[in-house]
Motif scaffolding. Sequence first.
Motif, mmCIF file in Angstrom:
data_model
loop_
_atom_site.group_PDB
_atom_site.id
_atom_site.type_symbol
_atom_site.label_atom_id
_atom_site.label_comp_id
_atom_site.label_asym_id
_atom_site.label_seq_id
_atom_site.Cartn_x
_atom_site.Cartn_y
_atom_site.Cartn_z
ATOM 1 N N MET A 1 109.933 -48.878 17.298
ATOM 2 C CA MET A 1 110.773 -49.908 16.724
ATOM 3 C C MET A 1 109.890 -51.077 16.308
ATOM 4 O O MET A 1 109.024 -51.498 17.054
ATOM 5 C CB MET A 1 111.808 -50.339 17.765
ATOM 6 N N PRO A 2 110.085 -51.611 15.091
ATOM 7 C CA PRO A 2 109.252 -52.722 14.667
ATOM 8 C C PRO A 2 109.525 -53.949 15.530
ATOM 9 O O PRO A 2 110.640 -54.166 15.981
ATOM 10 C CB PRO A 2 109.667 -52.963 13.216
ATOM 11 N N SER A 3 108.498 -54.736 15.753
ATOM 12 C CA SER A 3 108.701 -55.944 16.541
ATOM 13 C C SER A 3 109.448 -56.966 15.695
ATOM 14 O O SER A 3 109.325 -57.004 14.471
ATOM 15 C CB SER A 3 107.359 -56.516 16.996
ATOM 16 N N ASN A 4 110.221 -57.791 16.371
ATOM 17 C CA ASN A 4 110.950 -58.841 15.661
ATOM 18 C C ASN A 4 109.980 -59.810 14.993
ATOM 19 O O ASN A 4 110.288 -60.372 13.956
ATOM 20 C CB ASN A 4 111.877 -59.588 16.615
ATOM 21 N N ASP A 5 108.785 -59.987 15.613
ATOM 22 C CA ASP A 5 107.790 -60.875 15.020
ATOM 23 C C ASP A 5 107.319 -60.364 13.667
ATOM 24 O O ASP A 5 107.137 -61.140 12.736
ATOM 25 C CB ASP A 5 106.591 -61.041 15.953
ATOM 26 N N SER A 6 107.096 -59.039 13.542
ATOM 27 C CA SER A 6 106.626 -58.508 12.271
ATOM 28 C C SER A 6 107.705 -58.634 11.194
ATOM 29 O O SER A 6 107.393 -58.947 10.048
ATOM 30 C CB SER A 6 106.167 -57.059 12.404
ATOM 31 N N GLN A 8 110.069 -60.917 11.243
ATOM 32 C CA GLN A 8 110.184 -62.362 11.000
ATOM 33 C C GLN A 8 109.111 -62.828 10.020
ATOM 34 O O GLN A 8 109.399 -63.585 9.094
ATOM 35 C CB GLN A 8 110.070 -63.135 12.301
ATOM 36 N N THR A 9 107.884 -62.350 10.206
ATOM 37 C CA THR A 9 106.801 -62.710 9.295
ATOM 38 C C THR A 9 107.081 -62.167 7.899
ATOM 39 O O THR A 9 106.915 -62.883 6.898
ATOM 40 C CB THR A 9 105.458 -62.166 9.815
ATOM 41 N N LEU A 10 107.519 -60.930 7.819
ATOM 42 C CA LEU A 10 107.865 -60.326 6.538
ATOM 43 C C LEU A 10 108.983 -61.128 5.862
ATOM 44 O O LEU A 10 108.927 -61.404 4.665
ATOM 45 C CB LEU A 10 108.290 -58.871 6.748
ATOM 46 N N TYR A 11 109.972 -61.522 6.644
ATOM 47 C CA TYR A 11 111.094 -62.312 6.124
ATOM 48 C C TYR A 11 110.604 -63.652 5.580
ATOM 49 O O TYR A 11 110.922 -64.027 4.448
ATOM 50 C CB TYR A 11 112.125 -62.521 7.235
ATOM 51 N N SER A 12 109.831 -64.365 6.381
ATOM 52 C CA SER A 12 109.399 -65.700 5.946
ATOM 53 C C SER A 12 108.467 -65.624 4.741
ATOM 54 O O SER A 12 108.489 -66.513 3.883
ATOM 55 C CB SER A 12 108.761 -66.478 7.094
ATOM 56 N N ASP A 13 107.669 -64.570 4.650
ATOM 57 C CA ASP A 13 106.729 -64.438 3.539
ATOM 58 C C ASP A 13 107.376 -63.929 2.253
ATOM 59 O O ASP A 13 106.888 -64.232 1.162
ATOM 60 C CB ASP A 13 105.587 -63.484 3.910
ATOM 61 N N HIS A 14 108.458 -63.135 2.354
ATOM 62 C CA HIS A 14 108.953 -62.425 1.171
ATOM 63 C C HIS A 14 110.451 -62.556 0.880
ATOM 64 O O HIS A 14 110.908 -62.037 -0.140
ATOM 65 C CB HIS A 14 108.600 -60.935 1.287
ATOM 66 N N HIS A 15 111.209 -63.210 1.739
ATOM 67 C CA HIS A 15 112.659 -63.304 1.501
ATOM 68 C C HIS A 15 112.977 -64.000 0.178
ATOM 69 O O HIS A 15 113.813 -63.530 -0.594
ATOM 70 C CB HIS A 15 113.370 -64.006 2.658
ATOM 71 N N GLY A 16 112.330 -65.123 -0.069
ATOM 72 C CA GLY A 16 112.597 -65.860 -1.317
ATOM 73 C C GLY A 16 112.303 -65.021 -2.543
ATOM 74 O O GLY A 16 113.087 -65.003 -3.504
ATOM 75 N N GLU A 48 110.540 -46.878 13.527
ATOM 76 C CA GLU A 48 109.104 -46.824 13.307
ATOM 77 C C GLU A 48 108.516 -48.225 13.201
ATOM 78 O O GLU A 48 109.156 -49.143 12.722
ATOM 79 C CB GLU A 48 108.764 -46.067 12.008
ATOM 80 N N GLN A 49 107.266 -48.332 13.614
ATOM 81 C CA GLN A 49 106.523 -49.580 13.459
ATOM 82 C C GLN A 49 106.197 -49.776 11.981
ATOM 83 O O GLN A 49 105.881 -48.821 11.279
ATOM 84 C CB GLN A 49 105.227 -49.529 14.278
ATOM 85 N N LEU A 50 106.276 -51.000 11.515
ATOM 86 C CA LEU A 50 105.970 -51.296 10.119
ATOM 87 C C LEU A 50 104.469 -51.492 9.947
ATOM 88 O O LEU A 50 103.872 -52.331 10.608
ATOM 89 C CB LEU A 50 106.700 -52.568 9.663
#
Length: 67
Positions: A1-6, A8-16, A48-50
Motif C-alpha cells: 500500500m502506498p504511504s500517505n506521505d508519498s 501527499q507529496t504527489l498531491y501537493s506537487d501535481h494536483h494543480g 502497490e507502492q508507488l
Amino acid sequence: MPSNDSVQTLYSDHHGWLHTWLRSKLGNAADAADLAQDTFVRLLQRREQLQLNTPRAFLRTVARGLV
C-alpha cells in the motif's frame, strides 16, 4: 500500500496541474475538481507502492480511466 506521505507529496506537487489539465479536457471546473480528487483517492486505495518516474503521465492515465 502506498504511504500517505508519498500520495501527499504527489498531491501537493501535481494536483494543480492535474486540475488544470482536466478542466481543459472537460470544459468544466467543477467536474475537473471532482475527477482530480477521485484520482488521488484511487491512489490511496492502491495496494502497490508507488514508484513513479513520470508522475504526470501516470496521473493522466488514472484520470482518463475515471472519465
